[in-house]
Design an enzyme around this catalytic site. Structure first.
Site, PDB file in Angstrom:
ATOM      1  CB  ALA A  50     -25.910  47.436 -36.330  1.00 47.53           C
ATOM      2  CD  GLN A  51     -32.587  49.907 -33.826  1.00 48.41           C
ATOM      3  OE1 GLN A  51     -32.817  49.724 -32.634  1.00 48.41           O
ATOM      4  NE2 GLN A  51     -33.530  49.973 -34.742  1.00 48.41           N
ATOM      5  CD  GLU A 120     -26.892  46.722 -26.750  1.00 49.78           C
ATOM      6  OE1 GLU A 120     -27.767  47.079 -27.532  1.00 49.78           O
ATOM      7  OE2 GLU A 120     -25.811  46.238 -27.128  1.00 49.78           O
ATOM      8  NE  ARG A 285     -29.681  40.436 -28.186  1.00 47.89           N
ATOM      9  CZ  ARG A 285     -28.969  41.150 -29.048  1.00 47.89           C
ATOM     10  NH1 ARG A 285     -28.601  40.627 -30.185  1.00 47.89           N
ATOM     11  NH2 ARG A 285     -28.642  42.394 -28.768  1.00 47.89           N
ATOM     12  NE  ARG A 381     -24.814  38.792 -32.191  1.00 47.00           N
ATOM     13  CZ  ARG A 381     -25.313  40.004 -32.064  1.00 47.00           C
ATOM     14  NH1 ARG A 381     -24.554  40.996 -31.662  1.00 47.00           N
ATOM     15  NH2 ARG A 381     -26.578  40.240 -32.339  1.00 47.00           N
TER      16      ARG A 381
END
Ligand code: SIN
Length: 538
Positions: A50-51, A120, A285, A381
Site C-alpha cells: 500500500a503506497q 487522492e 477510481r 472504494r
C-alpha cells in the site's frame, strides 16, 4: 494430527491481522495465547504494497470534517455504502491513527512537525496521511511486525495455511484445520474465536497490483463453512498500474501522484480525462479506470501514460521515492518520461459479511480487513479508506471481545472426526500444473469479468470456470498450498460471476454493457452456501 489450543486464532499477517493480535494482547487480560497463522512469510501480504496512505479525519486538519469524509465515501461508493459503517469508521479514525503513532508509526510531517495530508481521487479535501513518502503500508507493517514478535502472548506460524473451518451444525466456529507446507503436516487449532484477516483476491486476474498471496482464501473457506458473502461482483481496478511485466504483480503508481498534479495522456501528450469527468484525473477510481480502458479499446492501445513531469522534481523525489526508484530501474525517469500505465485488479469491495465488530454470520468467526465486507466501500472504494478500516474494525472487535469469555473450553463436544479423517487420507498420484491452471483462470476472468461485463461474457466465464473445475479433481485435501489456493480461486471466481450475473444494473465498479443504468434502490448482493447450492439473500 497435531492439535493446538489457542484463546484466539488469527489468519493473515497484513495490517488488520497484526493490529488485531496486538490490540487483543494489550487489552484483553483473559487472553493468554494468540496464534497468528500466515500461509507465507509474515511480511508477504498486500498491506506491504500500500503506497498512497490512510485516511485520517484529524482535528488538527481544520479544512476537514467527518461530514465531508462521509459524503465523499458515499458518493464514491455509488450509493451502496452503509451510512452507519461510514460514519463509525470516519469518527474512529483519529483514535486509531493516534494509537498507531503511539506504536511508533511515523507519518510524514512538515518542517514544523505537523502531519502532512495529501489528496487522492474523489476526496474533496487533503486528508490522507502517508509514511516514507509512498511506502505507507510497508512502514505500518514493519512497526506492527516488530511489535508482534516482541509480544509474549502472540505465536506466529508461518507457511501455515487455513484450509477448513471447524463449524458445528448449529453454526458455531470451534477452530480450524491448517496445513504447514514446510513440514507437510496438518494441524488442528482449537479455539472459540477465529479472526480471518486474509486479504483480497486480486490474483483472480492476470493484471493486478496484489502479490501472489492474494487468492481470497478466507472468503472461500468461510463460504464453504456457511458464512454469508456479500457484494463480490465489485472488484476495484486501479487506474494506474505500471504497464510492465514484473514477476509477481503489476507495480502500483499511486493515485497520490495524480493527487499531486500528474496528468493522464497518450504517447503524443494529448490528455483525455476531460471527455469523461469534470474532476478529470481525480474522478472516482471506477470512472478513471473505465476511461483508460475505453481509450485503450477504442485506439487499440496496450496502455496509456501518466505525465508526472509537471510536478516539481524535488516534490517527486521526496513524496515518491519508491515509485521513482522502481521506475528508474526500468529506464523511466519520472521527472522527464511519461510512465506507461493501465488498469489492474486492486481491491475487492465485497467479502465475508460482517457487522462493525467484525462478527460474521457464524458464531465465533470474525473477519477484518479486505476479506470482510462491512458495507463501508459500497460499489467503489474511496482511496485510502481501506487501511483505515483495517484498524477501526479490529479496534472495535477487541473492545467487544474484552467482555467475552474466551476461557478455554477446548473440549467442545465435537470431535469433527469426519472432517479430520479427510486430511489424514493418502493422496492419489494425480499431479496438476497449478501455474498453468491459475493462468487459464485469470485469463477467463480478465476477458469476461473485468472492467466491463455483460450477460454473455459472464455466462461464458461460468461455463469455462466449470470446465476448469472438472479438470481439477480435488474436493477436499490438496497436495500443497498452490493447489489449495487454486481450489479457492476457482470457488471465488464462480462467486464473483454469480454475483455479477445477479446484479442487473451498472453501479460503481460493476459495469454491465447490457444494463447501463443504475437501479433506484441500492441493494447488497449476498450469497450463502446451503447444501452445496447458491442461494441469493436480499
Ligand atoms: C494508491 O496509492 O493509489 C492506492 C491507495 C488505495 O488503494 O487506497
Amino acid at each position: 494430527m497435531e492439535s493446538i489450543n489457542s484463546s484466539v486464532v488469527i489468519v493473515g499477517s497484513g495490517i488488520s491481522g497484526l493490529y488485531c493480535a496486538l490490540k487483543l494482547a494489550e487489552t484483553c487480560p483473559d487472553i493468554h495465547n494468540i496464534s497468528l497463522i500466515t500461509k507465507s512469510e509474515i511480511k508477504k501480504c498486500n498491506s506491504h504494497f500500500a503506497q498512497g496512505g490512510i485516511v485520517g479525519v484529524m482535528s488538527e486538519n481544520t479544512a476537514d470534517t467527518h461530514s465531508s469524509h462521509i459524503s465523499d465515501t458515499i458518493k464514491a461508493g455509488a450509493g451502496l455504502s452503509d451510512f452507519n459503517a461510514v460514519k463509525f469508521i470516519s469518527e474512529t479514525s483519529e483514535t486509531v491513527i493516534k494509537d498507531l503513532i503511539a506504536h511508533g508509526v511515523n507519518f510524514d510531517r512538515d518542517d514544523s512537525g505537523n502531519l502532512n495530508f495529501t489528496l487522492e481521487g474523489a476526496h474533496s479535501v487533503k486528508r490522507i496521511l502517508h509514511a516514507g513518502g509512498d511506502a505507507t503500508g510497508r512502514v505500518m507493517e514493519d512497526v506492527l511486525v516488530h511489535d508482534v514478535f516482541q509480544n509474549q502472548k502472540i505465536t506466529v506460524y508461518e507457511n501455515t495455511m487455513a484450509v477448513e473451518l471447524l463449524v458445528t451444525d448449529e453454526k458455531i466456529c470451534k477452530g480450524l484445520i491448517a496445513y504447514n507446507e514446510n513440514r507437510d503436516e496438518y494441524i488442528r487449532y482449537n479455539t472459540t474465536c477465529v479472526i480471518l484477516a486474509s486479504g483480497g483476491m486480486g490474483q483472480l486476474y492476470p493484471y493486478t497490483t496484489n502479490p501472489t498471496v492474494a487468492t481470497g482464501d478466507g472468503i472461500a473457506i468461510s463460504y464453504r463453512a456457511g458464512a454469508v458473502i456479500q457484494d463480490l461482483e465489485f472488484i476495484q481496478f486501479h487506474p494506474t498500474a505500471l504497464a510492465l511485466k514484473l514477476p509477481e504483480c503489476n507495480f502500483l503508481i499511486s493515485e497520490a501522484v495524480r493527487g499531486e498534479g500528474a496528468k493522464l495522456c497518450h504517447a503524443d501528450g494529448s490528455t483525455f480525462m476531460e471527455k469523461y469527468h469534470q474532476d478529470l484525473e481525480l474522478a472516482p477510481r471506477d470512472i478513471v479506470a473505465r476511461a483508460i480502458f475505453n481509450e485503450m479499446s477504442e485506439l487499440g492501445l496496450s496502455n496509456v501514460f501518466l505525465n508526472a513531469s509537471v510536478i516539481d522534481k524535488a516534490v517527486l523525489e521526496k513524496r515518491f521515492p519508491t515509485i521513482s526508484k522502481i521506475c528508474s530501474e526500468h529506464g523511466i525517469d519520472i521527472s522527464k518520461d511519461y510512465i506507461p500505465v493501465f488498469p489492474a485488479a486492486h481491491y475487492s469491495m465485497g467479502g465475508i459479511k460482517t457487522n462493525l465488530e467484525g462478527k460474521t454470520s457464524i458464531k465465533g468467526l470474525y473477519a477484518v480487513g479486505e476479506t470482510a465486507s462491512t458495507g463501508l466501500h459500497g460499489a467503489n472504494r474511496l482511496a485510502s479508506n481501506s487501511l483505515l478500516e483495517c484498524l477501526v474494525i479490529p479496534y472495535h472487535l477487541c473492545e467487544y471481545l474484552k467482555s467475552c469469555d474466551l476461557s478455554h473450553d477446548f473440549d467442545c463436544g465435537y470431535s469433527f472426526d469426519n472432517v479430520i479423517s479427510e486430511y489424514c487420507k493418502e493422496m492419489g498420484f494425480v499431479q496438476y500444473d497449478v501455474g498453468i491452471l491459475k493462468s487459464e483462470l485469470k485469463n477467463i476472468m480478465w476477458k469476461n469479468v473485468s472492467i466491463v461485463r455483460n450477460e454473455n461474457s459472464l455466462k461464458l466465464a461460468k461455463q469455462e470456470i466449470s470446465d476448469l473445475k472438472n479438470r481439477f479433481l480435488r474436493n477436499k485435501k490438496c497436495l500443497n498450498i498452490a493447489e489449495y489456493e487454486f481450489k479457492n480461486m476457482l470457488l471465488n471466481a464462480e462467486l464473483v460471476v454469480d454475483s455479477a450475473l445477479m446484479r442487473k444494473e451498472s453501479r460503481g465498479a460493476h459495469y454491465r454493457t447490457d444494463y447501463l443504468s443504475q437501479n433506484e434502490v441500492a441493494e447488497h448482493s449476498q450469497l450463502l452456501n446451503e447444501k452445496g447450492e447458491l442461494v441469493f439473500v436480499k
